[in-house]
Design a protein around this motif. Sequence first.
Motif, short mmCIF file in Angstrom:
data_model
loop_
_atom_site.label_atom_id
_atom_site.label_comp_id
_atom_site.label_asym_id
_atom_site.label_seq_id
_atom_site.Cartn_x
_atom_site.Cartn_y
_atom_site.Cartn_z
N LYS A 24 -6.62 -15.06 -2.84
CA LYS A 24 -7.45 -15.06 -1.63
C LYS A 24 -8.88 -15.50 -1.94
O LYS A 24 -9.48 -16.25 -1.18
CB LYS A 24 -7.46 -13.67 -1.01
N GLU A 25 -9.40 -15.03 -3.08
CA GLU A 25 -10.76 -15.40 -3.47
C GLU A 25 -10.84 -16.90 -3.75
O GLU A 25 -11.80 -17.57 -3.35
CB GLU A 25 -11.18 -14.60 -4.70
N ASN A 65 -5.37 -10.81 -4.55
CA ASN A 65 -6.82 -10.84 -4.34
C ASN A 65 -7.45 -12.06 -4.99
O ASN A 65 -8.37 -12.67 -4.43
CB ASN A 65 -7.45 -9.56 -4.88
N GLN A 66 -6.96 -12.41 -6.18
CA GLN A 66 -7.47 -13.60 -6.87
C GLN A 66 -7.15 -14.86 -6.09
O GLN A 66 -7.98 -15.77 -5.98
CB GLN A 66 -6.90 -13.67 -8.29
N ASP A 115 0.81 -1.22 0.00
CA ASP A 115 0.00 0.00 0.00
C ASP A 115 0.85 1.27 0.00
O ASP A 115 0.35 2.37 0.25
CB ASP A 115 -0.93 0.02 1.22
N HIS A 125 2.46 0.07 -11.83
CA HIS A 125 1.67 -0.95 -12.55
C HIS A 125 1.98 -2.34 -12.00
O HIS A 125 1.08 -3.18 -11.86
CB HIS A 125 1.99 -0.87 -14.04
N LYS A 150 -1.17 -6.85 -6.43
CA LYS A 150 -2.36 -6.76 -5.59
C LYS A 150 -3.51 -7.57 -6.20
O LYS A 150 -4.24 -8.28 -5.49
CB LYS A 150 -2.77 -5.30 -5.43
N GLU A 151 -3.69 -7.44 -7.50
CA GLU A 151 -4.78 -8.16 -8.18
C GLU A 151 -4.57 -9.67 -8.07
O GLU A 151 -5.51 -10.43 -7.81
CB GLU A 151 -4.84 -7.74 -9.64
N SER A 152 -3.32 -10.11 -8.26
CA SER A 152 -3.01 -11.54 -8.16
C SER A 152 -3.28 -12.06 -6.75
O SER A 152 -3.84 -13.14 -6.57
CB SER A 152 -1.55 -11.80 -8.54
N ASP A 197 0.16 -2.85 -8.72
CA ASP A 197 -1.27 -3.09 -8.97
C ASP A 197 -1.51 -4.52 -9.43
O ASP A 197 -2.49 -5.17 -9.03
CB ASP A 197 -1.81 -2.10 -10.00
N SER A 198 -0.61 -5.03 -10.27
CA SER A 198 -0.74 -6.41 -10.77
C SER A 198 -0.57 -7.41 -9.63
O SER A 198 -1.29 -8.41 -9.55
CB SER A 198 0.30 -6.67 -11.87
#
Length: 223
Positions: A53-54, A50-51, A20, A40, A46-48, A43-44
């Motif tokens: 974790k989901e 989150n995926q 963060d 960038h 973080k997205e990975s 951000d990538s």
Amino acid sequence: VKPIIDLSKAVGHVAAGELDVKIEVQSGGEVGSLADAFIHMIDSIKESINQIKERAREIEDLAEGAMEGIFFLDKAFRIIRENKEMARILGYERDELIGQSITMIAAADSADKLREILNSGKSTMDEVNLVSKKGKIVPFEVNFTPVTSGSSLGVLCFARDITEKKRMIDSLTKSQNEITAIFDGITDYIWAVDLDCTIVRANKMFVSRFKEKSDKIVGRNCK
């Protein structure tokens, strides 16, 4: 120089797991492009994350909703995770099983077999008896799957309570024995043949007529 120092500090924060971190590099040219690329990349990541974790939540939901017991063992064969069904079958609270060696809750007649299976490092399915919190022996059919990633991580286990299956088999065996006893107790000659006229069943009275063992009679063609 300051933009490079700021970017260097940001790299240090990200390397420490602080995703963060805010990057405010007011610079053009190569430094500005590098800062944009770094933002960038964060951000990538973080997205990975989150995926992942989901996906982990989805797997957790599936495990919790499973109708069979699921537990995971570490390299020392200690329980480090189990679903609520596994805890329910054995009558434990969830936290009570965590940290226990699976061999410690194995029945005496299954402990050595369980150690052999786990030490083999191979995927297999076998029947083992575990002991519930109240001391009741519960038979399970367990699928053992070693989980590896470079080095061994542990063993994933899917356990199906086969108490009812065992009870049905015992009941059928008892009924079969009772029928056989009645069949052999009849003093008349009784035998059964298939469409080829091969003897497939004969009672003791029929077998005694030929003064041979049953396995010598059954399978004989009577034409």
